[in-house]
Design an enzyme around this catalytic site. Structure first.
Site, PDB file in Angstrom:
ATOM      1  N   HIS A 155     -18.806  20.913  82.472  1.00  0.00           N
ATOM      2  CA  HIS A 155     -20.248  20.917  82.780  1.00  0.00           C
ATOM      3  C   HIS A 155     -20.796  19.493  82.933  1.00  0.00           C
ATOM      4  O   HIS A 155     -21.988  19.251  82.724  1.00  0.00           O
ATOM      5  CB  HIS A 155     -21.041  21.650  81.686  1.00  0.00           C
ATOM      6  CG  HIS A 155     -20.516  23.009  81.370  1.00  0.00           C
ATOM      7  ND1 HIS A 155     -20.774  24.109  82.156  1.00  0.00           N
ATOM      8  CD2 HIS A 155     -19.709  23.438  80.349  1.00  0.00           C
ATOM      9  CE1 HIS A 155     -20.172  25.174  81.629  1.00  0.00           C
ATOM     10  NE2 HIS A 155     -19.520  24.792  80.551  1.00  0.00           N
ATOM     11  N   LYS A 282     -26.266  -4.274  96.710  1.00  0.00           N
ATOM     12  CA  LYS A 282     -25.634  -2.961  96.750  1.00  0.00           C
ATOM     13  C   LYS A 282     -24.169  -3.022  97.171  1.00  0.00           C
ATOM     14  O   LYS A 282     -23.775  -3.799  98.027  1.00  0.00           O
ATOM     15  CB  LYS A 282     -26.376  -2.033  97.720  1.00  0.00           C
ATOM     16  CG  LYS A 282     -27.787  -1.683  97.313  1.00  0.00           C
ATOM     17  CD  LYS A 282     -27.824  -0.868  96.023  1.00  0.00           C
ATOM     18  CE  LYS A 282     -27.190   0.486  96.153  1.00  0.00           C
ATOM     19  NZ  LYS A 282     -27.903   1.367  97.098  1.00  0.00           N
ATOM     20  N   GLU A 289     -18.400   9.190 100.230  1.00  0.00           N
ATOM     21  CA  GLU A 289     -19.481  10.091 100.621  1.00  0.00           C
ATOM     22  C   GLU A 289     -19.206  10.734 101.978  1.00  0.00           C
ATOM     23  O   GLU A 289     -19.496  11.922 102.189  1.00  0.00           O
ATOM     24  CB  GLU A 289     -20.800   9.322 100.657  1.00  0.00           C
ATOM     25  CG  GLU A 289     -21.267   8.864  99.282  1.00  0.00           C
ATOM     26  CD  GLU A 289     -22.433   7.879  99.345  1.00  0.00           C
ATOM     27  OE1 GLU A 289     -22.950   7.532  98.278  1.00  0.00           O
ATOM     28  OE2 GLU A 289     -22.800   7.451 100.462  1.00  0.00           O
TER      29      GLU A 289
END
Length: 475
Positions: A155, A282, A289
């Site tokens: 979970h 960044k 992705e």
């Protein structure tokens, strides 16, 4: 006028000609089409249906055409409609009557089915190779990070500590199963429809078995109607691709999470990261992705063909022209995704100290503390409740289980003794999981032995079928 235009008084409209053409897609199957035509011509000559001279002219000209397509100097025209007509039309222009005899005893229906099966075999073969490289990358990362511990999760919550190598090998087994789905797809495609003609077979004394063996097929399809209408083998390949895309997406999701500031478990190589156009600091996991995002198009290709085939009466229908684009797209997408994922895994840095520190959060020893009581005779459900209370005490005090004094443990149960300390040690917890498939160092070493054995076996299988896809390059 098209090669099939004898029954027609005029050509098709320009709009329908472009709408009906499959050439932009199936021109990628030129090697398969030429291989099938050569095998068919040789079989026709062997059966004395055409002369040996015509056969030699056909085979020689097809070789020339293939070389020109390889070199990029062959001119395709949309009016040729598909790769079969483009090649046969050029063949006839070059060698005349001999070229017109090539189509004796076959139809475009069994021809296109043959090409598609040969292509499916080649694509499955190439994906198996990429799959092996992906698995090698996982083995390498597991080997190089032996002994590194991280929180195992359920979970997405801290559950129990596991070895990083154990975690990585879980993905190895997913891709090992994917390999065998690809072998099933390969074997489903490994049957020749050539000679089924349009749908009913042919009156010529052809030898379907001889032609099938020359093309590298293991067997001949026994029913001519089924031969020209079956696309189950593409669905098998789509399913194998879709399942493998799902596994890649799961791994990509973990890479995205693990490379975030919140986790910090891994540092991606610059070669597999991108920056921001506005935020200089960044370092984004864009390629993970993208792999995750491309899963949708692979799923879509599977669904597209399922819907296309669901209402088709026997035998061939033009709807089946839509069978190849998705197959080529999914295979290309998966091949690229596997290569990129293998590169990411092979070049990223696993931050062992961060993973170890994360094991101090979430009371990962709780199950072992409950097992401690159960091994001393307490029913596990009762032990579970007691340890749950101890965890609540920790939450209220803002501490870990190993911070609690022995007196607190003994207040919860007199079965606790000084040896409870060993049940709170992360390395001891990991090392105690010695059952087959467990996360202990000894169990993982045995798992690595099994992993290497499966890799060797699958490499041997791939080598064994490589001779059956001689025209695999160029799909």
């Amino acid at each position: 006028m098209a090669l099939w235009g004898g029954r027609f008084k005029e050509d098709v409209a320009a709009a329908t000609q472009e709408f009906g053409a499959s050439l932009p897609v199936d021109k990628h199957l030129y090697k398969q089409d030429i291989a099938g035509s050569k095998a068919h011509a040789r079989m026709l000559a062997k059966q004395h249906i055409i002369s040996q001279g015509d056969c030699d002219a056909i085979v020689g000209c097809l070789t020339d055409i293939e070389g020109e397509i390889d070199a990029g100097s062959f001119s395709f025209h949309i009016e040729d409609e598909d790769i079969h007509m483009a090649i046969e039309g050029e063949l006839t222009r070059r060698i005349g009557e001999a070229g017109k005899r090539l189509h004796t005893g076959r139809s475009r229906n069994d021809q296109v089915a043959t090409d598609t099966r040969l292509a499916a075999k080649a694509l499955a073969h190439d994906l198996m190779q990429a799959n092996l490289h992906m698995r090698e990358a996982l083995i390498g990362a597991a080997r190089d990070n032996e002994g590194v511990v991280l929180p195992g999760m359920t979970h997405l919550q801290h559950a129990q500590p596991v070895l990083l190598s154990h975690h990585l090998l879980a993905y190895y087994w997913m891709f090992e199963r994917d390999f065998h789905r690809l072998t099933a797809a390969f074997e489903a495609a490994d049957a020749s429809p050539l000679g089924a003609a349009a749908l009913a077979g042919t009156t010529y004394p052809i030898d379907r078995v001889a032609a099938s063996y020359e093309m590298g097929f293991a067997r001949v399809i026994c029913n001519s109607l089924d031969a020209v209408s079956d696309r189950d083998f593409i669905l098998d390949l789509h399913f194998a691709c879709s399942t493998m895309a799902m596994h890649l997406s799961r791994l990509a999701e973990e890479i995205v999470l693990w490379s975030s500031s919140e986790f910090g478990y891994i540092t991606l190589s610059d070669a597999y990261s991108t920056g921001s156009s506005i935020m200089p600091q960044k370092k984004n996991p864009d390629f993970a992705e993208l792999i995750r995002g491309k899963t949708g198009r692979v799923y879509g290709n599977l669904l597209q063909l399922l819907v296309t085939c669901k209402g088709l009466p026997l035998a061939y229908n033009k709807d089946l022209q839509e069978d190849k684009g998705g197959m080529l797209d999914s295979a290309r997408t998966l091949s690229q995704s596997l290569a990129v994922m293998a590169g990411m895994i092979s070049t990223c840095t696993f931050n062992a100290d961060v993973m170890r520190a994360a094991c101090e959060v979430g009371h990962l020893a709780a199950t072992d503390v409950a097992d401690y009581l159960a091994k001393k005779g307490m029913p596990f459900r009762e032990a579970h409740e007691i340890v749950g209370h101890l965890v609540l005490v920790c939450e209220e005090r803002g501490c870990r289980l190993d911070d609690l004094p022995l007196a607190v443990f003994q207040e919860a149960s007199p079965l606790f003794g000084p040896d409870i300390v060993s049940s709170l040690d992360i390395d001891a917890i990991v090392g105690a999981r010695t059952t087959m498939g467990g996360t202990s160092p000894s169990a993982v070493r045995e798992q690595m032995r099994l992993v290497r054995a499966t890799l060797v076996a699958d490499e041997a299988y791939l080598e064994g079928i490589s001779s059956l896809v001689p025209m695999g390059e160029g799909v």
